[in-house]
Design an enzyme around this catalytic site. Sequence first.
Site, PDB file in Angstrom:
ATOM      1  N   LYS A 131     126.093  91.613 -18.454  1.00 59.58           N
ATOM      2  CA  LYS A 131     126.561  90.216 -18.401  1.00 59.58           C
ATOM      3  C   LYS A 131     126.647  89.802 -16.934  1.00 59.58           C
ATOM      4  CE  LYS A 131     130.127  87.606 -20.946  1.00 59.58           C
ATOM      5  NZ  LYS A 131     131.483  87.748 -21.494  1.00 59.58           N
TER       6      LYS A 131
HETATM    7  O1  G3P Z   1     134.223  86.023 -22.949  1.00 56.69           O
HETATM    8  C1  G3P Z   1     133.797  84.741 -22.597  1.00 56.69           C
HETATM    9  C2  G3P Z   1     134.582  83.641 -23.258  1.00 56.69           C
HETATM   10  O2  G3P Z   1     134.465  83.760 -24.644  1.00 56.69           O
HETATM   11  C3  G3P Z   1     135.997  83.522 -22.780  1.00 56.69           C
HETATM   12  O3  G3P Z   1     136.707  82.603 -23.543  1.00 56.69           O
HETATM   13  O4  G3P Z   1     138.923  81.950 -24.355  1.00 56.69           O
HETATM   14  O5  G3P Z   1     138.713  82.905 -22.044  1.00 56.69           O
HETATM   15  O6  G3P Z   1     137.874  80.614 -22.577  1.00 56.69           O
HETATM   16  P1  G3P Z   1     138.128  81.981 -23.101  1.00 56.69           P
END
Ligand code: G3P
Length: 219
Positions: A83
Amino acid sequence: MKFFVDTADINDIKDLAATGLLDGVTTNPSLVAKSGRNFVELIKEICTVVDGPVSAEVASVDYETMLEEGKYLATLAPNVAVKVPLTEAGLKVCKYLSGKGTMVNVTLCFSSAQALLAAKAGATFVSPFVGRLDDIGQDGMGLIEEICHMYQAQPDLKTQVLVASVRHPRHVVDAAKMGAHVATCPPAIIRQLFGHPLTDKGLAQFVADWAKTGQKILK
Ligand code: G3P
């Protein structure tokens, strides 16, 4: 559409993998920090639990170090997807690693222009963050719709749209309708997908009525 879980909690991953409905895992540095686990050991363990892609994120932001980190992460298991952030350096790393046959997930995507570049760099997945766009009053699912249309109009682009930063089941359903390939969800959102109050109510009624019959299906 494939379902990935967005977590670094190995117990949640094992629990959801046991349903047979889990297609992959995404992690990020914040989730790893929350887990308190050693990153490399954690990724190796997740890759033994789940056969599908397991995203492991680089930690550096400069091209040279990011590339070395990406090459190393790719050696941890055959199902690691490296990633990288959607930056110029990240896309250079993406281009290099995808050219070598490594799966790459380009993360922190917030625009269709960025998604177009990720696809040109050979990304296996691009991760637009819908919830974080919604959080600042923008249209997260509108971005998913535009990226899906854009990729469909350019069949030479093979990148899969991985809907990230999912906040509720509606994001998942709308993403499926738009033709997104993957949704990565926190464990709680995946569990929410199973539920409906009328399912609970209906089941309680069936259980109560069955008891009145005094019968058993299994002897
Ligand atoms: O892992 C990437 C993404 O899904 C993170 O989401 O909830 O931290 O905005 P969030």
